[in-house]
Design a protein around this motif. Structure first.
Motif, mmCIF file in Angstrom:
data_model
loop_
_atom_site.group_PDB
_atom_site.id
_atom_site.type_symbol
_atom_site.label_atom_id
_atom_site.label_comp_id
_atom_site.label_asym_id
_atom_site.label_seq_id
_atom_site.Cartn_x
_atom_site.Cartn_y
_atom_site.Cartn_z
ATOM 1 N N UNK A 102 -26.538 -64.873 -22.305
ATOM 2 C CA UNK A 102 -26.165 -63.927 -23.691
ATOM 3 C C UNK A 102 -24.150 -64.314 -22.741
ATOM 4 N N UNK A 103 -23.104 -64.862 -23.792
ATOM 5 C CA UNK A 103 -21.919 -64.823 -23.647
ATOM 6 C C UNK A 103 -21.513 -63.506 -24.609
ATOM 7 N N UNK A 104 -19.893 -62.955 -23.899
ATOM 8 C CA UNK A 104 -19.783 -62.426 -24.578
ATOM 9 C C UNK A 104 -19.657 -63.174 -26.276
ATOM 10 N N UNK A 105 -19.950 -62.131 -27.561
ATOM 11 C CA UNK A 105 -19.916 -62.818 -28.239
ATOM 12 C C UNK A 105 -19.140 -63.211 -29.313
ATOM 13 N N UNK A 136 -20.641 -72.041 -32.651
ATOM 14 C CA UNK A 136 -21.497 -72.297 -32.835
ATOM 15 C C UNK A 136 -21.350 -74.184 -33.646
ATOM 16 N N UNK A 140 -19.920 -72.781 -38.685
ATOM 17 C CA UNK A 140 -20.313 -71.189 -38.176
ATOM 18 C C UNK A 140 -18.896 -70.485 -38.961
ATOM 19 N N UNK A 318 -17.687 -57.725 -34.697
ATOM 20 C CA UNK A 318 -19.397 -56.704 -35.030
ATOM 21 C C UNK A 318 -19.706 -58.205 -36.036
ATOM 22 N N UNK A 319 -19.723 -58.873 -36.564
ATOM 23 C CA UNK A 319 -20.414 -60.378 -37.250
ATOM 24 C C UNK A 319 -20.549 -61.187 -35.872
ATOM 25 N N UNK A 321 -21.115 -60.633 -33.423
ATOM 26 C CA UNK A 321 -21.476 -59.316 -31.793
ATOM 27 C C UNK A 321 -23.379 -59.451 -32.909
ATOM 28 N N UNK A 322 -23.875 -59.901 -33.790
ATOM 29 C CA UNK A 322 -24.644 -58.883 -34.332
ATOM 30 C C UNK A 322 -26.070 -60.964 -33.844
ATOM 31 N N UNK A 323 -24.790 -62.158 -34.077
ATOM 32 C CA UNK A 323 -25.827 -63.507 -33.574
ATOM 33 C C UNK A 323 -25.798 -63.186 -31.793
ATOM 34 N N UNK A 324 -24.997 -62.578 -31.404
ATOM 35 C CA UNK A 324 -25.518 -61.719 -29.483
ATOM 36 C C UNK A 324 -23.850 -63.351 -29.217
ATOM 37 N N UNK A 325 -24.313 -64.285 -29.151
ATOM 38 C CA UNK A 325 -23.296 -64.785 -28.567
ATOM 39 C C UNK A 325 -23.443 -66.677 -29.740
ATOM 40 N N UNK A 326 -22.276 -67.491 -29.506
ATOM 41 C CA UNK A 326 -22.354 -68.963 -29.519
ATOM 42 C C UNK A 326 -22.683 -69.720 -27.479
ATOM 43 N N UNK A 327 -23.262 -71.029 -28.657
ATOM 44 C CA UNK A 327 -24.426 -71.244 -27.537
ATOM 45 C C UNK A 327 -23.525 -71.850 -26.185
ATOM 46 N N UNK B 23 -24.784 -53.323 -35.297
ATOM 47 C CA UNK B 23 -25.395 -53.422 -34.930
ATOM 48 C C UNK B 23 -24.977 -52.520 -33.233
ATOM 49 N N UNK B 26 -24.677 -54.657 -29.389
ATOM 50 C CA UNK B 26 -23.200 -54.473 -28.580
ATOM 51 C C UNK B 26 -22.104 -54.188 -29.718
ATOM 52 N N UNK B 59 -31.132 -60.089 -21.471
ATOM 53 C CA UNK B 59 -30.295 -60.874 -21.293
ATOM 54 C C UNK B 59 -30.353 -61.641 -19.780
ATOM 55 N N UNK B 153 -32.287 -65.542 -34.521
ATOM 56 C CA UNK B 153 -31.275 -64.733 -35.280
ATOM 57 C C UNK B 153 -31.233 -65.375 -36.105
ATOM 58 N N UNK B 308 -31.114 -67.236 -22.851
ATOM 59 C CA UNK B 308 -30.222 -66.997 -24.252
ATOM 60 C C UNK B 308 -29.199 -67.469 -24.284
ATOM 61 N N UNK B 309 -28.119 -67.994 -23.197
ATOM 62 C CA UNK B 309 -27.152 -68.204 -23.958
ATOM 63 C C UNK B 309 -27.324 -69.730 -24.155
ATOM 64 N N UNK B 310 -28.553 -70.665 -24.412
ATOM 65 C CA UNK B 310 -28.420 -71.920 -24.796
ATOM 66 C C UNK B 310 -29.136 -71.883 -26.580
ATOM 67 N N UNK B 311 -29.707 -70.454 -27.095
ATOM 68 C CA UNK B 311 -29.623 -70.734 -28.565
ATOM 69 C C UNK B 311 -30.260 -71.221 -28.724
ATOM 70 N N UNK B 335 -25.589 -76.709 -41.876
ATOM 71 C CA UNK B 335 -24.818 -76.456 -41.174
ATOM 72 C C UNK B 335 -25.285 -78.038 -40.152
#
Lengths: 480, 485
Positions: A102-105, A136, A140, A318-319, A321-327, B23, B26, B59, B153, B308-311, B335
């Motif tokens: 996961x990267x920075x959100x 993403x 999005x 914040x929102x 970050x709930x989905x953690x990070x884009x691909x 959340x 983070x 992660x 998610x 994780x990073x691939x989503x 989407x």
């Protein structure tokens, strides 16, 4: 007892949402395809699906990033040029553990910096990477912003008609109100400020608080490139009416005329200076799905925020970050798009060649399609100045409209279904995008391969002219 | 032209649901850790530790876990298909990776990872996943009931949006829970109906507790629509027994609840006496389609693959009527589709190399190395916590976390109050400042009122575990000394 998954018990907003791009026509086309009919899918801007080849350099870089063990192989130089190897190392270093972490959100900081540098080069004004969030896909990002803005059904969003139905769908999903403003077809789909002022007044009289305004430039489905004057007036309008401007600029690379090059809303805003440049709130969207890249499947996009308060930015973060990070691969594609090979780089020549070929071909196809439509009976088509679509107006005869009513279908839906059955061309009816009452269109893309275009236009003309022959009364319509 | 501004409605007045959701994974502690990291980079040696160790988030590859070679070979070939035709490539890539990549590309729209796929995900990939599910469960799966998403998610959001009409709609969630659920329920305007897991019973799920909470919610006018079960559990790490699972399914059937089975840790089980059994299998072996509806969630982010990073992820729908599935499809189509790399990985994790195939040996050894290491790390950290005064830690049977309970002395609780912090957040912040370890306060996941926990992952590299253990112990001892009653 009503069960939770009975249709009746579902979220009403979900049931009300419509998205025609993959709606009735597409479903019918897929059915026909299963039955063995040859279908030409022109319903969605999906270049690789219609034979456009990916650019070589980004694919080399991302392949190396996906399989970093390749970088350790002594033969890697035989398979990949040195600049692709270097760039892969550069991006891997920017990640927090490769593509699988996961990267920075908000997206990888180093890539956001590259995006900021791109924007600065493009516009001549500096921008802050902290205000750029990777997503993403641009869709999005649009949904995140609309979700942040819409509180309830009394919050209105000004949306152009015709529009890309992501906007109408998202507004419905989030329970807001769509406030339409009509683009002027006869004036090359330009903005009509009288109409915009009327729309906002009408909405307010119904108790709607109009919060934001969407513009799509270059336009989808309409393909117009807005003039600088139009954008200036728009920004002044947003300033006066205290609206946040949502500038969908995903087609900024797709420009097919030279009179109106792309100028970003942000550049114009800063050109106008204070107080506007300090006060008008603007969110700009971009993507790797369009342009000459066409990397739709990677889902890479960003939005850039201008003049939003830090607290608002925090909430949006914040929102996210709930989905953690884009691909992460999508983020790397974005980095490569804003920071392509430069003159002198080993891969530059090939990259330029590939890009130019795609752009020139798109320009040609825009022309072929517009001219082809204009040569058809009762069809009038504005030139596709930009983006990827053609949106001809189909002047349906009264008897065709009646036939549609009897069939329980919108007139343009009936026309498009018949077009599909007769020719295999799968389009999206104009009603999916919105249009003036009694005026009908369809949207097609300019993406079919250049060598297939003449046959496609021929096939369309044959169908259309026969359709018009069948349904016209003896008076007919005169063509513009 | 004179400008007359109309009364302002600033964007500061944004959607209250956005403002309300939280959340912690983070959240504040994480933000503080980021600031400390920046500080360390500017002034090395300014803190009593050399680096920040992020134990807040599952992660794995960020903490050094290597990806599975076969998967990455296939991805590289799919991304840059020119490799498939080169002689050099045949020396670097195994032949089964090459043939898998060719097979996958043939299923993709435009034979390219760059085209939007079908909105449910590429059909051929869904077929591969369905095959994998059938092999796992012994019951067939229908590719049309599988939806590929940008991570599990994204699927959770989709389902919450579908189910929740208003704040009168409730979703049963375990306490402690992974706070995606509380955040998603808030964002979509519903009500979280908590059911407490039993810590003293290794975080077991008791049906009478479930029923009690359900009845209470209904008495308060909440229409409870679904129940979330996380198995293996996050943050709690328990693997449900089969009989427990049967009870849960029966309850959902009786009470008309949709079962939301978060099974993203299905490939993380560390104890020999427990096995992962999918809820799908439980249902298929005893129930008809019209008796119960289940959504099963899987992800490429966890297991031994940790991508994780691939989503990437998917849901499998069971007992859903066509008209409802159509609505899900419609929302997915707005989407357009999930990212193709994630889709490809989802097909790979559900269909990895089999014995006899060229890549199997390496694949198996990589997988076993990761899983056995995770098991050892789980044990080492569990033992460490249990050796600390006033700390008790349930066994991590699965998943990637430990959730020790800390008996905080009253003096510490007072100090936390004075600082305007929840006691476990106060502890976690002190821990971070002293050791550079980033843990998440238990209050971020929910816990029985008056009890305090922290969640740590078991993911730092095995070689670093002894040092982490010693830092934890040292800090804890000094904290307890400082605040002893």
């Amino acid at each position: 007892m009503a069960k939770p998954l009975d249709y009746e018990s579902l979220n009403e907003n979900v049931k009300k949402t419509a998205y025609a791009v993959r709606g009735e026509l597409y479903l019918r086309a897929s059915e026909l395809q299963k039955e063995g009919k040859k279908i030409i899918f022109t319903n969605v801007g999906n270049p690789h699906a219609l034979g456009q080849k990916p650019l070589t350099f980004p694919r080399q870089v991302v392949a190396l990033c996906q399989a970093p063990f390749l970088l350790d192989d002594p033969n890697v130089g035989l398979l990949f040029p040195a600049d692709a190897i270097a760039r892969a190392k550069h991006y891997l270093q920017l990640t927090s553990g490769g593509l699988g972490a996961y990267s920075d959100s908000r997206g990888i900081p180093g890539v956001r910096k590259e995006v900021a540098e791109f924007i600065e080069r493009r516009d001549g004004y500096p921008t802050d990477p902290e205000l750029i969030f990777l997503t993403d896909g641009a869709s999005k990002g649009v949904m995140q912003m609309l979700n942040a803005i819409i509180r309830n059904e009394n919050d209105g969003i000004l949306v152009p008609v015709p529009q890309y139905p992501l906007y109408s769908a998202a507004i419905t999903l989030y329970g807001g109100s769509l406030v339409p403003y009509y683009l002027e077809e006869e004036a090359n789909w330009s903005l009509d400020f009288n109409n915009i002022r009327q729309s906002i007044a009408s909405a307010r009289s119904k108790g709607i608080t109009v919060r934001a305004m969407v513009i799509i430039n270059p336009g989808n489905p309409t393909g117009q490139c807005l003039s600088e004057a139009n954008i200036r007036e728009l920004l002044r309008f947003c300033f006066l009416e205290n609206l946040v401007l949502l500038a969908d600029e995903v087609y900024q690379q797709n420009i097919y005329q030279d009179e109106r090059p792309f100028i970003s809303a942000r550049k114009i805003l800063f050109d106008m200076g204070p107080p506007l440049s300090k006060e008008v709130q603007l969110v700009s969207f971009h993507t790797v799905s369009k342009g000459y890249w066409g990397e739709c499947g990677q889902r890479g996009g960003y939005f850039e925020m201008t003049n939003l308060s830090p607290k608002t930015v925090d909430e949006i973060y914040k929102v996210a970050s709930i989905s953690l990070s884009p691909n992460v691969p999508g983020q790397i594609f974005m980095g490569l798009m804003v920071n392509p090979p430069k003159p002198g780089d080993i891969s530059y020549f090939k990259f330029e060649q590939e890009s130019k070929a795609i752009m020139e071909s798109l320009r040609k196809r825009a022309r072929i399609m517009t001219d082809g439509f204009n040569s058809c009976r009762n069809v009038v088509c504005n030139f596709t100045e930009g983006a990827m679509y053609s949106f001809p107006q189909i002047r349906l005869p009264a008897r065709a409209i009646e036939a549609a009513k009897s069939a329980g279908k919108a007139p343009d839906v009936l026309y498009c279904l018949k077009l599909l059955e007769a020719t295999g061309i799968s389009t999206v009816p104009g009603s999916g995008f919105g249009q003036k009452e009694g005026v009908f269109h369809l949207r097609t893309t300019i993406l079919p391969a250049e060598e297939d275009m003449p046959a496609i236009m021929e096939s369309f003309k044959k169908f259309n002219d026969a359709f018009m022959e069948e349904y016209e009364d003896y008076r007919g319509y005169s063509r513009m | 032209m004179s400008f007359i501004k109309t009364p302002a409605v600033p964007v500061e007045s944004i959607n209250p649901k956005v403002k309300d959701c939280e959340y912690a994974v983070r959240g504040e502690i994480f933000n503080h850790a980021q600031r400390l990291q920046e500080e360390l980079e500017k002034n090395p040696g300014s803190r009593p530790f050399d680096e920040i160790t992020y134990c807040n988030l599952g992660n794995p590859q960020a903490l050094g876990q290597k990806p599975i070679t076969f998967f990455r070979q296939v991805l590289a070939l799919c991304e840059y298909p020119a490799l498939l035709d080169s002689d050099e490539a045949h020396k670097i890539f195994s032949s089964d990776a090459i043939s898998r990549a060719k097979k996958i590309l043939s299923t993709l729209t435009g034979k390219s990872t760059g085209a939007y796929s079908h909105s449910k995900g590429a059909k051929g990939l869904r077929e591969m996943i369905a095959d994998g599910i059938a092999l796992r469960d012994g019951y067939p799966a229908n590719p049309e009931d599988i939806f590929l998403t940008d991570g599990a998610s994204a699927a959770v959001h989709m389902i919450m949006q579908l189910l929740i009409r208003s704040e009168n709609d409730g979703i049963l969630c375990p306490i402690p829970q992974y706070p995606l659920y509380s955040a998603a329920i808030t964002l979509h305007g519903g009500t979280l109906v908590p059911y407490y897991l039993s810590e003293s019973n290794n975080w077991g799920l008791e049906v009478f507790e479930l029923k009690g909470r359900l009845d209470l919610a209904r008495e308060n006018g909440i229409s409870v629509k679904a129940m979330v079960v996380i198995n293996p559990g996050n943050p709690t790490g328990q693997v449900l027994s089969e009989s427990n699972q049967q009870e849960i399914v029966e309850l959902c059937r009786k009470e008309g609840l949709v079962l939301l089975a978060d099974e993203v840790y299905q490939d993380n089980v560390y104890v020999k006496d427990k096995k992962f059994i999918s809820f799908k299998r439980i249902i298929r072996s005893g129930y008809r389609d019209d008796e119960i509806s289940v959504v099963s969630f899987q992800s490429i982010s966890k297991g031994y693959y940790g991508e994780c990073g691939k989503r990437g992820g998917y849901i499998e729908l069971c007992g859903f009527r066509e008209d409802v599935k159509d609505q899900i499809y419609k929302v997915a189509s707005v989407n357009l589709c999930s990212n193709t790399t994630g889709q490809i990985l989802a097909s790979l994790i559900m269909n990895p190399p089999k014995p006899g195939e060229e890549s199997h040996k390496l694949f198996f050894s990589e997988k076993e190395a990761i899983l056995s290491s995770l098991g050892r790390r789980a044990k080492a950290l569990e033992d460490a916590f249990n050796s600390m005064e006033g700390v008790s830690c349930q066994k991590a049977e699965g998943a990637m976390y430990l959730f020790p309970r800390i008996k905080l002395p009253n003096k510490a609780i007072d100090a936390a109050d004075k600082a305007g912090m929840v006691p476990d957040a106060f502890y976690a912040l002190r821990l971070l400042d002293a050791t550079g370890l980033v843990l998440v306060p238990g209050s971020g996941f929910g816990q029985v009122p008056g009890t305090w926990h922290v969640r740590t992952t078991i993911l730092p590299d095995e070689s670093k575990i002894p040092d982490i253990v010693s830092r934890l112990k040292t800090f804890h001892e000094s904290f307890m000394r400082e605040f002893q009653d």
